[in-house]
Write a protein that holds these residues in place. Structure first.
Motif, PDB file in Angstrom:
ATOM      1  N   LYS A 239      17.908  54.385  87.112  1.00 50.33           N
ATOM      2  CA  LYS A 239      16.668  54.301  87.295  1.00 50.33           C
ATOM      3  C   LYS A 239      16.588  53.943  88.954  1.00 50.33           C
ATOM      4  O   LYS A 239      15.593  54.264  89.733  1.00 50.33           O
ATOM      5  N   LYS A 240      17.791  53.648  89.586  1.00 48.90           N
ATOM      6  CA  LYS A 240      17.979  53.496  90.887  1.00 48.90           C
ATOM      7  C   LYS A 240      17.829  54.855  91.893  1.00 48.90           C
ATOM      8  O   LYS A 240      18.125  55.684  91.446  1.00 48.90           O
ATOM      9  N   ASP A 241      17.551  54.440  93.090  1.00 44.36           N
ATOM     10  CA  ASP A 241      17.539  55.770  93.964  1.00 44.36           C
ATOM     11  C   ASP A 241      19.110  55.815  94.428  1.00 44.36           C
ATOM     12  O   ASP A 241      19.910  54.607  94.431  1.00 44.36           O
ATOM     13  N   ILE A 242      19.524  56.752  94.483  1.00 45.03           N
ATOM     14  CA  ILE A 242      20.853  57.207  94.895  1.00 45.03           C
ATOM     15  C   ILE A 242      21.456  56.584  96.321  1.00 45.03           C
ATOM     16  O   ILE A 242      22.830  56.113  95.996  1.00 45.03           O
ATOM     17  N   ARG A 243      20.613  56.263  97.028  1.00 47.91           N
ATOM     18  CA  ARG A 243      21.034  55.406  98.358  1.00 47.91           C
ATOM     19  C   ARG A 243      21.136  54.313  97.851  1.00 47.91           C
ATOM     20  O   ARG A 243      21.935  53.385  98.548  1.00 47.91           O
ATOM     21  N   ASP A 244      20.774  53.570  96.955  1.00 43.33           N
ATOM     22  CA  ASP A 244      20.969  52.190  96.577  1.00 43.33           C
ATOM     23  C   ASP A 244      22.013  52.019  95.565  1.00 43.33           C
ATOM     24  O   ASP A 244      22.432  50.703  95.082  1.00 43.33           O
ATOM     25  N   TYR A 245      22.802  52.840  95.227  1.00 47.44           N
ATOM     26  CA  TYR A 245      24.028  52.827  94.251  1.00 47.44           C
ATOM     27  C   TYR A 245      25.127  52.280  94.684  1.00 47.44           C
ATOM     28  O   TYR A 245      25.491  52.357  96.082  1.00 47.44           O
ATOM     29  N   SER A 246      25.725  51.100  94.077  1.00 47.13           N
ATOM     30  CA  SER A 246      26.888  50.567  94.331  1.00 47.13           C
ATOM     31  C   SER A 246      27.950  51.171  94.207  1.00 47.13           C
ATOM     32  O   SER A 246      27.843  52.386  93.385  1.00 47.13           O
ATOM     33  N   ASP A 247      29.209  50.683  94.403  1.00 51.79           N
ATOM     34  CA  ASP A 247      30.560  51.396  94.118  1.00 51.79           C
ATOM     35  C   ASP A 247      30.716  51.485  92.639  1.00 51.79           C
ATOM     36  O   ASP A 247      30.981  52.331  92.177  1.00 51.79           O
ATOM     37  N   ALA A 248      30.284  50.384  91.948  1.00 53.38           N
ATOM     38  CA  ALA A 248      30.153  50.646  90.396  1.00 53.38           C
ATOM     39  C   ALA A 248      29.346  51.487  89.750  1.00 53.38           C
ATOM     40  O   ALA A 248      29.922  52.044  88.813  1.00 53.38           O
ATOM     41  N   ASP A 249      28.251  51.686  90.133  1.00 54.46           N
ATOM     42  CA  ASP A 249      27.372  52.739  89.992  1.00 54.46           C
ATOM     43  C   ASP A 249      28.116  53.999  89.971  1.00 54.46           C
ATOM     44  O   ASP A 249      27.994  54.982  89.390  1.00 54.46           O
ATOM     45  N   MET A 250      28.363  54.348  91.249  1.00 59.59           N
ATOM     46  CA  MET A 250      29.223  55.643  91.539  1.00 59.59           C
ATOM     47  C   MET A 250      30.540  55.746  90.707  1.00 59.59           C
ATOM     48  O   MET A 250      30.711  57.082  90.106  1.00 59.59           O
ATOM     49  N   GLU A 251      31.254  54.851  90.467  1.00 59.90           N
ATOM     50  CA  GLU A 251      32.212  55.017  89.571  1.00 59.90           C
ATOM     51  C   GLU A 251      31.764  55.173  87.976  1.00 59.90           C
ATOM     52  O   GLU A 251      32.423  56.042  87.236  1.00 59.90           O
ATOM     53  N   ARG A 252      30.637  54.484  87.665  1.00 60.33           N
ATOM     54  CA  ARG A 252      30.310  55.036  86.196  1.00 60.33           C
ATOM     55  C   ARG A 252      29.829  56.309  86.127  1.00 60.33           C
ATOM     56  O   ARG A 252      29.981  56.761  85.139  1.00 60.33           O
ATOM     57  N   LEU A 253      29.237  56.909  87.177  1.00 61.84           N
ATOM     58  CA  LEU A 253      28.533  58.177  87.155  1.00 61.84           C
ATOM     59  C   LEU A 253      29.847  59.154  87.232  1.00 61.84           C
ATOM     60  O   LEU A 253      29.758  60.044  86.502  1.00 61.84           O
ATOM     61  N   LEU A 254      30.931  58.740  87.902  1.00 61.51           N
ATOM     62  CA  LEU A 254      32.043  59.847  88.117  1.00 61.51           C
ATOM     63  C   LEU A 254      32.685  59.577  86.504  1.00 61.51           C
ATOM     64  O   LEU A 254      33.068  60.740  86.053  1.00 61.51           O
TER      65      LEU A 254
END
Length: 184
Positions: free
Chosen positions: A32-47
């Motif tokens: 639900k977060k805006d992509i600009r607010d993603y943390s490194d953990a969120d980016m890793e989960r997305l990957l």
């Protein structure tokens, strides 16, 4: 700046695709977060989610540290030649070999000699990359480490080769001068 825009676009599409998997009420908090607010953990989960659907890599496409070790048949090994076992264990693995040029050569002379030796190895179907590390020293990098011992036999037979070092073992060259190493 163009690269940042492309990266932002790719991640936006990936998030959009991943968010479509969930119904509006079922999205996890990080989605639900805006992509600009993603943390490194969120980016890793997305990957990780992005890579879920990828097919597993073939054995020869895996990085070298993830490939299984080659199977070695010890039944016809000569126990008096432990280098054969080492050679077999390095098959398909990257291996560095240090080559020392005798005398007091200039950097250009070392470049010319090692280039000639590299060409000779390539002509014998032994693939080695060459990197100068000193005025009289070079690294020969073998993608198939088992070829290093064949190359060692060739290199140590050359007039200007002082020594070849493989796996911390020094092999003297054909015309190596007897040197006395003093201990400090």
């Amino acid at each position: 700046m163009k690269g940042v825009f492309v990266m932002f676009f790719i991640f936006s599409v990936a998030i959009f695709v991943n968010c479509k998997k969930y119904k509006d009420g079922e999205k996890p908090d990080w989605a639900k977060k805006d992509i600009r607010d993603y943390s490194d953990a969120d980016m890793e989960r997305l990957l990780d989610q992005w890579d879920e659907d990828d097919e597993p890599l073939e054995e020869d496409e895996l990085p070298e540290h993830l490939r299984p070790m080659p199977k070695i048949d010890l039944s016809h090994m000569n126990p008096e030649k432990p280098e054969e076992l080492l050679q077999l264990s390095k098959k398909g693995r990257t291996l560095m070999t240090f080559v020392q040029v005798s005398g007091n050569p200039s950097r250009d002379e070392t470049e010319d000699l090692t280039k000639l030796w590299q060409s000779s190895l390539w002509n014998s179907h032994i693939q080695a990359e060459r990197y100068l590390v000193d005025d009289n020293r070079a690294i020969f990098l073998f993608k198939d480490g088992s070829q290093a011992w064949i190359a060692k036999d060739f290199l140590t037979s050359q007039d200007r080769c002082e020594s070849v070092t493989i796996e911390s073992k020094v092999y003297p060259g054909k015309n190596q001068k007897e040197t006395v190493k003093s201990e400090l």
